[in-house]
Design a protein around this motif. Structure first.
Motif, PDB file in Angstrom:
ATOM      1  N   GLY A 350       0.797  -1.224   0.000  1.00  0.00           N
ATOM      2  CA  GLY A 350       0.000   0.000   0.000  1.00  0.00           C
ATOM      3  C   GLY A 350       0.821   1.261   0.000  1.00  0.00           C
ATOM      4  O   GLY A 350       0.303   2.335  -0.340  1.00  0.00           O
ATOM      5  N   ASP A 351       2.110   1.196   0.359  1.00  0.00           N
ATOM      6  CA  ASP A 351       2.947   2.404   0.383  1.00  0.00           C
ATOM      7  C   ASP A 351       3.049   3.037  -0.996  1.00  0.00           C
ATOM      8  O   ASP A 351       3.004   4.268  -1.129  1.00  0.00           O
ATOM      9  CB  ASP A 351       4.350   2.063   0.897  1.00  0.00           C
ATOM     10  CG  ASP A 351       4.407   1.919   2.413  1.00  0.00           C
ATOM     11  OD1 ASP A 351       3.392   2.223   3.070  1.00  0.00           O
ATOM     12  OD2 ASP A 351       5.462   1.507   2.931  1.00  0.00           O
ATOM     13  N   ARG A 352       3.200   2.213  -2.011  1.00  0.00           N
ATOM     14  CA  ARG A 352       3.343   2.753  -3.369  1.00  0.00           C
ATOM     15  C   ARG A 352       2.106   3.546  -3.778  1.00  0.00           C
ATOM     16  O   ARG A 352       2.219   4.653  -4.318  1.00  0.00           O
ATOM     17  CB  ARG A 352       3.602   1.615  -4.366  1.00  0.00           C
ATOM     18  CG  ARG A 352       3.685   2.084  -5.821  1.00  0.00           C
ATOM     19  CD  ARG A 352       4.968   2.873  -6.039  1.00  0.00           C
ATOM     20  NE  ARG A 352       4.955   3.613  -7.290  1.00  0.00           N
ATOM     21  CZ  ARG A 352       4.701   4.902  -7.367  1.00  0.00           C
ATOM     22  NH1 ARG A 352       4.391   5.600  -6.282  1.00  0.00           N
ATOM     23  NH2 ARG A 352       4.746   5.524  -8.526  1.00  0.00           N
ATOM     24  N   SER A 353       0.923   3.007  -3.533  1.00  0.00           N
ATOM     25  CA  SER A 353      -0.303   3.703  -3.948  1.00  0.00           C
ATOM     26  C   SER A 353      -0.523   4.972  -3.130  1.00  0.00           C
ATOM     27  O   SER A 353      -1.028   5.967  -3.648  1.00  0.00           O
ATOM     28  CB  SER A 353      -1.508   2.765  -3.816  1.00  0.00           C
ATOM     29  OG  SER A 353      -1.660   2.310  -2.490  1.00  0.00           O
ATOM     30  N   VAL A 354      -0.129   4.955  -1.859  1.00  0.00           N
ATOM     31  CA  VAL A 354      -0.275   6.146  -1.009  1.00  0.00           C
ATOM     32  C   VAL A 354       0.577   7.289  -1.551  1.00  0.00           C
ATOM     33  O   VAL A 354       0.117   8.431  -1.698  1.00  0.00           O
ATOM     34  CB  VAL A 354       0.120   5.819   0.449  1.00  0.00           C
ATOM     35  CG1 VAL A 354       0.323   7.110   1.248  1.00  0.00           C
ATOM     36  CG2 VAL A 354      -0.951   4.978   1.109  1.00  0.00           C
ATOM     37  N   VAL A 355       1.839   7.000  -1.845  1.00  0.00           N
ATOM     38  CA  VAL A 355       2.738   8.042  -2.346  1.00  0.00           C
ATOM     39  C   VAL A 355       2.293   8.523  -3.728  1.00  0.00           C
ATOM     40  O   VAL A 355       2.345   9.725  -4.021  1.00  0.00           O
ATOM     41  CB  VAL A 355       4.188   7.515  -2.390  1.00  0.00           C
ATOM     42  CG1 VAL A 355       5.105   8.541  -3.033  1.00  0.00           C
ATOM     43  CG2 VAL A 355       4.671   7.193  -0.982  1.00  0.00           C
ATOM     44  N   ARG A 356       1.836   7.596  -4.565  1.00  0.00           N
ATOM     45  CA  ARG A 356       1.374   7.981  -5.907  1.00  0.00           C
ATOM     46  C   ARG A 356       0.187   8.943  -5.806  1.00  0.00           C
ATOM     47  O   ARG A 356       0.087   9.904  -6.574  1.00  0.00           O
ATOM     48  CB  ARG A 356       0.976   6.737  -6.694  1.00  0.00           C
ATOM     49  CG  ARG A 356       0.539   7.068  -8.133  1.00  0.00           C
ATOM     50  CD  ARG A 356      -0.007   5.845  -8.848  1.00  0.00           C
ATOM     51  NE  ARG A 356       1.017   4.856  -9.094  1.00  0.00           N
ATOM     52  CZ  ARG A 356       0.987   3.618  -8.644  1.00  0.00           C
ATOM     53  NH1 ARG A 356      -0.018   3.227  -7.873  1.00  0.00           N
ATOM     54  NH2 ARG A 356       1.938   2.763  -8.942  1.00  0.00           N
TER      55      ARG A 356
END
Length: 367
Positions: A350-356
């Motif tokens: 989920g970190d990738r989608s949060v930063v995106r």
């Protein structure tokens, strides 16, 4: 129940799932070693993913080796091409069962329809446990494998992102065997269930399959994470987006400071003890001749992200014109990911989608 009888019952349940859904995904791995092979032996056609024939006339096909697509490396056939092949088989009434030691959450999103997500998940079940030998729930242990080896391989198969979330629950949160499920998302719990580490009974909450071996699981998690030396595949994208986010905020703060203080903005933008901290950091980094933070080209560049948000949300800069809740949510979402990057800790699912999401929001609101 013997492993042979368990394999027979598993195959019957799997056959029923295939009849209903036609396309099924089965996560298997180290805990089910011995059981998986017996189910395959009872099946008519078992082929490696690289040998799947779109012209096959078989009624049912079990496709193995799907975990190779979870490595994010280019392989043939591509996942897109595999989806086309499976679609052709399904259109002719062929039932397809996809087998992978990696969970569905480990596969990269695919534009359009996803073969992995479209498949109906089927979960292998562990064996009945005894208080005297709780690890015997795992077929691999019954066949002679050590619990530590089973846990170590099973955790590796889950992928680093799931392990990072487990780390937050077990170590950062110091949560017990039942409470860890409160902080994991649905796909992460699915991954644990597919690996045989967790189970779900009708009407009951999720639980660890061998709760009396929770200590062993924690220790193997710690060792497995420590041995993960390669960067995660999303590192470049997360680092790049965090760079863009921070530079955008720093520029917006700089512009607001110039408007507010004119040519004296360098000596006025910081407050409290930040002038001394910034000067000290700059001197350690080589700016030994500078006597004051106002002599720096841009003192804002020496702030941590937390300090940057502290100034942005101060009365002096009034949230840069945004609602206070925006910065509260930003801090909750982004700062933990930024800290993980700073300390070389693993990113969680989920970190990738949060930063995106935040890179586009910050660009829209401050760009």
């Amino acid at each position: 129940m013997s492993i042979e009888n368990h394999a027979g019952a598993t195959r019957l349940e799997l056959q029923e799932r295939l009849r209903r859904h036609k396309l099924v995904f089965v996560q298997h791995g180290a805990a089910f070693a011995g059981l998986t092979e017996r189910v395959w032996e009872m099946s008519s056609v078992v082929v490696d993913v690289g040998s799947l024939d779109p012209e096959s006339t078989d009624r049912q096909i079990h496709v193995t080796g799907l975990e190779r697509y979870a490595t994010r490396q280019f392989i043939e056939p591509t996942l897109g091409r595999l989806r086309q092949t499976v679609s052709e088989l399904l259109s002719r009434g062929v039932e397809v069962c996809l087998w992978s030691s990696a969970p569905r959450v480990a596969f990269a999103p695919v534009p359009g329809s996803s073969l992995i997500d479209d498949a109906s998940p089927f979960f292998l079940e562990t064996l009945p446990a005894t208080n005297e030998d709780p690890e015997s729930v795992y077929p691999a242990v019954q066949l002679g494998a050590s619990l530590s080896a089973v846990y170590r391989t099973s955790l590796t198969e889950l992928g680093v992102a799931v392990l990072a979330s487990l780390d937050r629950a077990m170590y950062d949160g110091q949560l017990g065997p039942s409470a860890i499920f409160d902080v994991l998302d649905a796909r992460e719990i699915e991954a644990l269930r597919g690996a045989g580490i967790a189970l779900c009974c009708e009407g009951d909450p999720y639980a660890l399959t061998a709760p009396l071996r929770f200590g062993e699981l924690r220790e193997e998690l710690a060792t497995t994470l420590a041995e993960q030396l390669e960067p995660q595949s999303e590192l470049d994208e997360i680092a790049s987006d965090l760079w863009t986010i921070e530079r955008t905020i720093r520029l917006a703060l700089r512009s607001a400071a110039v408007i507010k203080f004119g040519n004296k903005w360098r000596g006025s933008v910081l407050h409290g003890d930040l002038n001394g901290k910034v000067l000290g950091r700059a001197m350690i980094d080589g700016s030994v001749s500078i006597k004051s933070s106002k002599e720096l080209r841009d003192p804002i560049e020496w702030l941590s992200l937390g300090e940057l948000i502290e100034i942005v949300t101060s009365n002096q800069f009034d949230n840069l014109g945004l609602a206070p809740v925006v910065w509260t949510k930003f801090g909750q979402d982004v700062i933990p990911v930024r800290n993980r990057l700073s300390h070389m800790r693993h990113f969680k699912h989920g970190d990738r989608s949060v930063v995106r999401m935040w890179v586009s929001q910050i660009a829209r609101m401050l760009g």
